[in-house]
Design an enzyme around this catalytic site. Structure first.
Site, PDB file in Angstrom:
ATOM      1  N   SER A 178       0.794  -1.228   0.000  1.00  0.00           N
ATOM      2  CA  SER A 178       0.000   0.000   0.000  1.00  0.00           C
ATOM      3  C   SER A 178       0.825   1.276   0.000  1.00  0.00           C
ATOM      4  O   SER A 178       0.341   2.307  -0.448  1.00  0.00           O
ATOM      5  CB  SER A 178      -0.977  -0.002   1.172  1.00  0.00           C
ATOM      6  OG  SER A 178      -0.306  -0.250   2.370  1.00  0.00           O
ATOM      7  N   HIS A 216      -5.301  -4.264  -2.529  1.00  0.00           N
ATOM      8  CA  HIS A 216      -5.118  -3.259  -3.591  1.00  0.00           C
ATOM      9  C   HIS A 216      -5.058  -3.886  -4.980  1.00  0.00           C
ATOM     10  O   HIS A 216      -4.928  -3.177  -5.971  1.00  0.00           O
ATOM     11  CB  HIS A 216      -3.843  -2.450  -3.337  1.00  0.00           C
ATOM     12  CG  HIS A 216      -3.948  -1.573  -2.131  1.00  0.00           C
ATOM     13  ND1 HIS A 216      -4.554  -0.336  -2.160  1.00  0.00           N
ATOM     14  CD2 HIS A 216      -3.555  -1.777  -0.849  1.00  0.00           C
ATOM     15  CE1 HIS A 216      -4.511   0.193  -0.953  1.00  0.00           C
ATOM     16  NE2 HIS A 216      -3.911  -0.653  -0.140  1.00  0.00           N
ATOM     17  N   LYS A 250     -11.945  -1.033  -1.926  1.00  0.00           N
ATOM     18  CA  LYS A 250     -11.056  -0.251  -2.796  1.00  0.00           C
ATOM     19  C   LYS A 250     -11.621  -0.282  -4.228  1.00  0.00           C
ATOM     20  O   LYS A 250     -12.615   0.385  -4.470  1.00  0.00           O
ATOM     21  CB  LYS A 250      -9.619  -0.760  -2.662  1.00  0.00           C
ATOM     22  CG  LYS A 250      -9.176  -0.676  -1.182  1.00  0.00           C
ATOM     23  CD  LYS A 250      -7.735  -0.867  -0.957  1.00  0.00           C
ATOM     24  CE  LYS A 250      -7.413  -1.067   0.511  1.00  0.00           C
ATOM     25  NZ  LYS A 250      -7.611   0.107   1.363  1.00  0.00           N
TER      26      LYS A 250
END
Ligand code: PMP
Length: 390
Positions: free
Chosen positions: A180, A208, A237
């Site tokens: 991240s 992610h 996300k």
């Protein structure tokens, strides 16, 4: 000393160390251009990588189920909180990830903590990448197994630690799929081959990567054609909603359903939220254009910043860390960007090492060329002003 006085001393220490945090209010729905604390900004720090959080199809799907099933689930999954929407979404996630089954958690944080605190036993060891997310660190802390940290994506160090861990009963390698803060993609192919050689299990947090990485956005497993033992993810996300999940074998899911405390003792997420996530995954599966636009935006920003002389870390992911160096310089840079209408935070110690203080940009498929040109022009201008670019 009174209670608040004691807390204020501690807060002042954070202020002195420059780590004091404050909330900002988003006055509008998540979009590339938003009003934040009353100020118009182009947002370059959101996780809404595919622009789905504000997609009308998700909103409509949630609305329909909201009317039918109400605002809350009213119980844990094992009591009264389980609905057809939770199960439909789990089947959808399993299909998307190419696994036998999946299990929903309230968020990715609790999925990591649930897996890591329940799966390894006393006498086992967890080998964890140095830059893993806080929820992995906390999960390791709660585990009865020992934990050892290997240097970030350093396969030599991982191998040395696997050799040292032979006396342990079982070995678990745990890694972020996309890191991240650095935007690097974990070398999952190499990790799996080491795991094979040293008889270790592999746990990947694809927070992610889900929706973004791999030909069809299925994550790092698809990117490498690899099959880790446990895939963890979040819907918060690229999927644009909320909730965490674990994908894997039916036995793994059955085990977690019986042992993961963050699953057993948590109220289920609302069915309406599951419906929004289901629709988002349908869109991700059938619309490649969003991912292609995202990749084009990422490539453009990375290339142009590098041409200007910036040190841009990471791989082709929506996370674009631009190294500024000195922590105060990074803060000044972020502040200048904000004054000029770009919202992108400075990341400093203790999150990253001092000399790698940075501006952490994230980009979405919805950022248009006008917004990207403005961002790049400001990096050119502020870089010269602060004497950062070459
Ligand atoms: N893992 C990683 C790598 C993350 O970046 C995050 C969110 N910041 C999480 C897990 C937690 O996910 P959630 O926001 O769904 O709790």
């Amino acid at each position: 000393m009174c209670f608040d006085e004691w807390l204020n001393i501690r807060l002042n220490k954070a202020k002195e160390a420059g780590t004091y945090r404050q909330l900002r209010v988003m006055d509008t729905a998540p979009r590339p251009r938003m009003s934040i604390n009353g100020q118009k900004q182009i947002v370059c720090s959101s996780n809404n990588y595919l622009g789905l959080a504000n997609d009308i199809r998700l909103v409509q799907a949630a609305k329909d189920v909201l009317h039918a099933f109400g605002a809350g689930s009213s119980g844990s999954r094992l009591t009264t909180g389980n609905t057809q929407w939770h199960e439909r979404l789990e089947r959808k996630i399993a299909g998307f990830k190419g696994t036998e089954a999946a299990l929903l958690f309230s968020n990715g944080y609790l999925a990591n903590v649930g897996v890591l605190s329940s799966l390894p036993e006393k006498g086992d060891i967890l080998l964890s990448d140095q830059l893993n997310h806080a929820s992995i660190i906390d999960g390791c802390r709660l585990s009865k197994a020992d934990t050892t940290i290997y240097n970030h994506i350093d396969m030599g160090d991982l191998e040395a630690k696997l050799k040292d861990s032979r006396p342990y009963q079982r070995r678990f390698i745990v890694t972020d799929g996309v890191f991240s803060m650095d935007g690097t993609i974990a070398p999952l192919d190499q990790i799996l081959s080491l795991a094979n050689r040293y008889h270790a299990y592999v746990i990947v947090d694809d927070a992610h990567a889900t929706g973004v990485i791999g030909e069809n956005g299925r994550g790092t497993s698809e990117f490498y054609g690899a099959s880790p033992d446990v895939v963890i993810g979040t819907l918060s996300k690229a999927v644009g909603t909320e909730g965490g999940f674990v994908a894997g074998s039916r036995t793994l899911i059955n085990f977690l359903l019986n042992h993961a405390r963050t699953f057993i003792f948590q109220t289920a997420i609302p069915p309406a939220s599951c419906a929004a996530s289901y629709t988002a995954l349908e869109i991700i599966q059938h619309d490649k254009k969003k991912r292609q636009r995202l990749l084009a935006n990422v490539t453009k920003i990375r290339t142009e910043l590098q041409t200007m002389g910036y040190d841009v870390k990471g791989d082709l992911t929506p996370i674009i860390p631009v190294i500024i160096g000195d922590p105060q310089m990074a803060v000044n840079f972020s502040e200048r960007l904000r004054e000029q209408g770009i919202y992108a935070p400075a990341i400093r110690p203790p999150t990253v090492v001092r000399e790698e203080s940075r501006i952490r940009l994230t980009v979405t498929s919805d950022h248009g060329s006008g917004e990207i040109e403005h961002l790049l022009a400001l990096f050119q201008f502020i870089g010269k002003e602060l004497n950062r670019a070459l």
